[in-house]
Write an enzyme that holds these catalytic residues in place. Structure first.
Site, PDB file in Angstrom:
ATOM      1  CG  HIS A   1      61.747   0.690  18.843  1.00  0.00           C
ATOM      2  ND1 HIS A   1      60.591   1.391  19.416  1.00  0.00           N
ATOM      3  CD2 HIS A   1      61.594  -0.593  19.388  1.00  0.00           C
ATOM      4  CE1 HIS A   1      59.876   0.599  20.335  1.00  0.00           C
ATOM      5  NE2 HIS A   1      60.302  -0.449  20.276  1.00  0.00           N
TER       6      HIS A   1
ATOM      7  CG  ASP B   1      59.442   4.184  16.993  1.00  0.00           C
ATOM      8  OD1 ASP B   1      60.291   3.431  17.368  1.00  0.00           O
ATOM      9  OD2 ASP B   1      58.459   3.733  16.239  1.00  0.00           O
TER      10      ASP B   1
ATOM     11  CD  GLU C   1      59.350  -2.121  16.864  1.00  0.00           C
ATOM     12  OE1 GLU C   1      59.098  -3.513  16.844  1.00  0.00           O
ATOM     13  OE2 GLU C   1      58.565  -1.243  17.530  1.00  0.00           O
ATOM     14  CD  GLU C   2      56.089   0.418  19.216  1.00  0.00           C
ATOM     15  OE1 GLU C   2      55.337  -0.434  18.624  1.00  0.00           O
ATOM     16  OE2 GLU C   2      56.852   0.385  20.432  1.00  0.00           O
TER      17      GLU C   2
ATOM     18  CG  HIS D   1      20.822  15.204  11.075  1.00  0.00           C
ATOM     19  ND1 HIS D   1      19.928  14.537  11.608  1.00  0.00           N
ATOM     20  CD2 HIS D   1      20.592  16.415  11.778  1.00  0.00           C
ATOM     21  CE1 HIS D   1      19.341  14.866  12.582  1.00  0.00           C
ATOM     22  NE2 HIS D   1      19.562  16.280  12.826  1.00  0.00           N
TER      23      HIS D   1
ATOM     24  CB  THR E   1      22.450  12.143  16.037  1.00  0.00           C
ATOM     25  OG1 THR E   1      22.429  13.855  15.745  1.00  0.00           O
ATOM     26  CG2 THR E   1      21.930  11.891  17.242  1.00  0.00           C
TER      27      THR E   1
ATOM     28  NE  ARG F   1      50.796  -8.685  17.149  1.00  0.00           N
ATOM     29  CZ  ARG F   1      51.779  -7.724  17.113  1.00  0.00           C
ATOM     30  NH1 ARG F   1      52.840  -7.828  16.822  1.00  0.00           N
ATOM     31  NH2 ARG F   1      51.269  -6.431  17.778  1.00  0.00           N
TER      32      ARG F   1
ATOM     33  CB  SER G   1      55.919  -8.286  15.399  1.00  0.00           C
ATOM     34  OG  SER G   1      54.730  -9.082  15.757  1.00  0.00           O
TER      35      SER G   1
ATOM     36  CG  HIS H   1      52.454  -1.628  22.393  1.00  0.00           C
ATOM     37  ND1 HIS H   1      52.067  -2.317  20.869  1.00  0.00           N
ATOM     38  CD2 HIS H   1      53.676  -1.159  22.218  1.00  0.00           C
ATOM     39  CE1 HIS H   1      53.221  -2.122  20.388  1.00  0.00           C
ATOM     40  NE2 HIS H   1      53.994  -1.819  21.194  1.00  0.00           N
TER      41      HIS H   1
END
Ligand SMILES: NCC(=O)N[C@@H](Cc1c[nH]cn1)C(=O)O
Ligand code: ZN
Ligand code: ZN
Length: 480
Positions: A100, A102, A168-169, A232, A334, A347, A421, A449
């Protein structure tokens, strides 16, 4: 007869700097598939790869894969497919390779020591850059193999079919149907005799491996919304039910500190451990120090290597990845976020069926949210899923690869499974009906990664020799 690889190997060595330069050019293209704003860069990377291979005489095509599901304004990056030599050499085996182009997202501010999209080589030969090991180094490995054969004047041993994707990613969107269609009679991949994928890693830093199993991945979102806009916390805190409070409680109920998934029924889907399988783990060259080195700490769940390997390969895991819509900048804003989306993945392993996992996940998340009696709204959904894969390593494809490892690295490889994977692996196996081998180039410390991803110069250059040697051995290996 063992093939004579000397001149091919010498040519790889003498062109090493040019191959690193090629990797530098590729890393410089931020082809992040998860980032809509980078889609043109993903396409640019695919075109770079196609052009490099065309220059070497390969027959290449960029095949459109249609619109991105759920984001119909976005065209998926093309599948870059090819054949080398351009004309089929009759009587030679045909090997289909996949990779891949990407990459995962990366920002210097995530904690990188160098610019992620500038290849930076240190004095130990560690080549840092996003995609260096996952998966631009291995993909360019095939390009470099072709070039080295031409420069060495060595006959190319096989017909090489190539399939490179750019999503792929992000769960390989669009590719499954394409592969299935192209494996049919008369189509591009119809004559593949075996498949080889280089997109995973050694277990440690010294010993190469061949990989015959992967975990699957089912990726989910939990969306919780309530207020009409961000609020807020001084004005509304204590008077509005807060989506983030609900979300963190639901997400916190998914898994415990020791990785035990809390979803009832999930472990019942897992294939029981047999005595035969149990005996495999102690022989694998892996130590707890290998884990600590790649982890960068000693915060592992288990103390023993066998349990650690099983936790990585043969049991499911659940990881929390992030919260979209939450405040995550430095400082002390905040704000009460109005809508937050928690991301987590499981997984999966044999014999977990993805649709059974989905229904257990959905009902558990809904139950946990219902227990909060919140007035906020919940939506839980699957982003993508890819099934686990386990193959037989008793096949000529693996035998040839083992010989190539011994030739290049002077050591027999371990046979491993992998915790990660590669969703299309199973698709290739089913669509071609042929054996699929995972032949990794990088090592356990490459930090795919993560921040400071790298590929060692040695793994890249010897890895090119390994991919080339594999093609020679696979050309000669008798059918098993
Ligand atoms: N090198 C393979 C890899 O990193 N694969 C990804 C695949 C994936 C699944 N869902 C999102 N990406 C992985 O995370 O294992
Ligand atoms: Zn990868
Ligand atoms: Zn990856």
């Amino acid at each position: 007869m063992a093939p004579n690889l000397d001149s091919f190997f010498q040519t790889v060595d003498s062109n090493a700097d040019a191959f690193i330069e090629r990797l530098r050019q590729a890393v410089a293209i931020p082809s992040i598939s998860a980032d809509e704003a980078r889609r043109q860069d993903v396409v640019k990377m695919g075109m770079f790869l196609k052009a490099q291979l065309e220059t070497l005489g390969a027959k290449m095509e960029a095949r459109p894969l249609g619109k991105q599901p759920g984001k119909e304004h976005l065209e998926l990056p093309p599948a870059v497919i090819g054949r080398y030599p351009a004309k089929k050499q009759e009587g030679k085996r045909t090997i289909l390779v996949y990779g891949h182009y990407d990459v995962q997202p990366a920002e210097k501010s995530d904690g990188w020591n160098t610019e992620p999209f500038e290849l930076s080589v240190d004095d130990k030969g560690r080549m840092y850059g996003r995609g260096s090991t996952d998966d631009k180094g291995p993909v360019l490995g095939w390009v470099n193999v072709i070039e080295s054969h031409q420069k060495a004047g060595v006959d190319f041993p096989v017909n090489l079919l190539m399939c490179f994707e750019g999503m792929e990613e992000y769960g390989s969107e669009g590719l499954d149907d394409f592969i299935v269609a192209e494996c049919k009679p008369g189509k591009f991949f119809e004559d593949a005799d075996a498949v080889c994928i280089s997109d995973n890693y050694w277990l440690g830093t010294e010993k190469p491996c061949l990989t015959y199993g992967l975990r699957g991945c089912s990726y989910y979102s939990i969306e919780i919304s309530g207020p009409g806009q961000d609020l807020h916390s001084g004005v509304f805190g204590g008077t509005a039910q807060e989506p983030m409070t609900d979300l963190t409680r639901v997400m916190g109920s998914l898994v415990d500190t020791n990785g035990k998934i809390q979803i009832p029924g999930l472990y019942e889907l897992v294939a029981p451990l047999t005595k035969e399988e149990q005996s495999l783990y102690s022989n694998i060259a892996f130590t707890m120090d290998n884990l600590y080195e790649s982890l960068g700490s000693k915060t592992g769940i288990f103390d023993k290597k066998e349990e650690t390997l099983m936790g990585r390969w043969r049991y499911p895991s659940l990881s929390l990845h992030g919260i979209e819509g939450a405040f995550s900048q430095p400082g002390a804003k905040t704000v009460i976020p109005a809508k937050v989306t928690g991301k987590f993945s499981i997984r999966t392993v044999p014999d977990m069926e993805p649709h059974e996992v989905d229904s257990l996940v959905f009902s558990y998340v809904k139950d946990q949210f219902a227990k909060l009696s919140s007035k906020n709204k919940l939506n839980v959904f699957l982003q993508h899923s890819g099934k686990w894969w386990v193959a037989s390593p008793n096949h000529w494809n693996f035998t040839a690869a083992a010989k190539a490892v011994e030739k290049v690295w002077k050591i027999k490889p371990d046979l491993t499974r992998e915790g990660g994977s590669i969703p299309v692996t199973l698709t290739f196996e089913q669509a071609t009906g042929k054996n699929v081998l995972l032949l990794p180039m990088g090592s356990s410390t490459d930090a795919a990664h993560s921040i400071n991803e790298k590929l060692d110069r040695k793994n890249y250059i010897e890895g090119i020799k390994l991919l080339g040697a594999y093609l020679h051995y696979v050309a000669e290996e008798p059918t098993s």
